[in-house]
Motif scaffolding. Structure first.
Motif, PDB file in Angstrom:
ATOM      1  N   ASP A   6      57.972  79.107  28.986  1.00 36.46           N
ATOM      2  CA  ASP A   6      59.383  78.748  29.156  1.00 36.46           C
ATOM      3  C   ASP A   6      60.112  79.730  30.062  1.00 36.46           C
ATOM      4  O   ASP A   6      61.326  79.647  30.212  1.00 36.46           O
ATOM      5  N   PRO A  11      59.137  75.341  36.457  1.00 30.47           N
ATOM      6  CA  PRO A  11      58.333  74.895  35.320  1.00 30.47           C
ATOM      7  C   PRO A  11      57.290  73.842  35.692  1.00 30.47           C
ATOM      8  O   PRO A  11      57.266  72.730  35.152  1.00 30.47           O
ATOM      9  N   PRO A 206      55.353  75.174  22.031  1.00 27.06           N
ATOM     10  CA  PRO A 206      55.807  74.726  23.357  1.00 27.06           C
ATOM     11  C   PRO A 206      54.923  73.600  23.882  1.00 27.06           C
ATOM     12  O   PRO A 206      53.696  73.646  23.735  1.00 27.06           O
ATOM     13  N   VAL A 228      58.540  72.120  28.013  1.00 23.36           N
ATOM     14  CA  VAL A 228      59.014  73.348  28.656  1.00 23.36           C
ATOM     15  C   VAL A 228      58.527  73.418  30.099  1.00 23.36           C
ATOM     16  O   VAL A 228      59.045  74.207  30.904  1.00 23.36           O
TER      17      VAL A 228
END
Length: 340
Positions: A6, A11, A206, A228
């Motif tokens: 994260d 990302p 996550p 994430v």
């Protein structure tokens, strides 16, 4: 170097695409863009894996990942033999010999784990199953973040139970193999944007979204759905740094549709629909990696002649959106579009 999924500047994670598409150069390019590059150790020896790790390290000091294939129990030898007989005329047509007796293959699993314990990498992910809790604990002890690939909430629970740090949630839109934990399992059809919240209901780990993500809007939607980060594979196949063949690159925009088949490897995998899939897909047994090894001579011959009617052309549902150019620029453009 510690990794926080994260905390990536961008990302975006490069999907580990086994068979040559993922290269150290592609890893480095995605890293330069602010994402997380991934090597594919599947089908490679432990020595070849460590050689690629060394090349990535020479390119910079950013974190990167290595993906491992979890070995499966032996397949049904009689079913594989029957499929060999079905493929034999095609092999004779192209002057290749199919292997007659395919023994057990653990994809150098033990040696790869030993190498990654002796010289740890920042991230390791698993496809086709999970390590044992003891194996996961050993890698955790040397500081490696571990990601389990899952296709159902049940697999997500199993991944959490053995100690995974994060999950790659692979939807049915994904190109290449579905990461089902058992070879014979029928892959789920719940779309990625519905699968993500279904997995979130059973775990707080996550989540990385994978499958059919080809433009900024898809990236933004996956992040809104609770991921994430997103994992891009097909979107990078036409990149300058990709190891995909010229015929594969051209087929991404030249062939109209994808389908899921066991024809090439015995595991369900999404690829561009072609004549080989239509001829043999209904007859391929759920035996992996036996069917993979069985069809290698045919696939090599097809690739050598650039025959897209017989090649395995892994591709996700957004294959038509894949663009050529430097991977760093592709990732940057997609992230810019995702932010609106």
């Amino acid at each position: 170097m510690a990794v926080r999924l994260d905390g990536l500047a961008v990302p975006v994670i490069a999907a580990p695409m086994a068979g040559g598409a993922s290269t150290p150069e592609l890893v480095a390019a995605v890293n330069r863009a602010g994402g997380l590059g991934f090597l594919a150790a599947g089908y490679r020896s432990a020595t070849a894996m460590t050689e690629q790790v060394a090349l990535v390290r020479k390119s910079g000091d950013r974190p990167f990942g290595v993906n491992l294939f979890v070995p499966a129990p032996p397949g049904d030898r009689a079913a594989v033999a029957a499929y060999r007989e079905r493929l034999r005329p095609e092999a004779e047509q192209w002057g290749v010999t199919l292997p007659e007796d395919i023994g057990p293959d653990r994809d150098d699993w033990e040696a790869k784990l030993a190498a990654l314990l002796a010289d740890p990498v920042p991230v390791v992910s698993y496809t086709f199953g999970l390590p044992t809790a003891e194996e996961a604990a050993a890698l955790r002890a040397v500081g490696t973040l571990q990601i389990g690939t899952v296709t159902t909430p049940e697999e997500a629970q199993a991944a959490q139970a053995v100690g995974m740090d994060a999950l790659c949630v692979q939807g049915p839109e994904a190109g290449g193999h579905r990461g089902t934990h058992r070879v014979a399992d029928l892959p789920g059809e719940l779309p990625l944007l519905e699968l993500l919240p279904a997995v979130r209901e059973v775990t707080a780990l996550p989540l990385i979204a994978a499958g059919g993500i080809g433009d900024g809007a898809a990236i933004a939607a996956a992040l809104r759905a609770g991921a994430v980060a997103v994992q891009l594979g097909t979107a990078l196949l036409r990149a300058d740094e990709s190891g995909a063949s010229a015929a594969h690159r051209a087929a991404l925009t030249g062939l109209p549709e994808t389908t899921v088949t066991r024809a090439f490897t015995g595991r369900p995998a999404r690829g561009l629909r072609n004549a080989f899939i239509d001829r043999h897909g209904p007859y391929a047994p759920p035996a992996y990696p036996e069917v993979h090894h069985l069809t290698v001579p045919l696939r090599v011959a097809a690739t050598r002649r650039g025959d897209t009617t017989a090649m395995h052309l892994w591709a996700g549902t957004a294959h038509h959106l894949a663009e050529p150019g430097p991977a760093e620029a592709i990732v940057a453009d997609l992230w810019r579009a995702a932010r609106g």
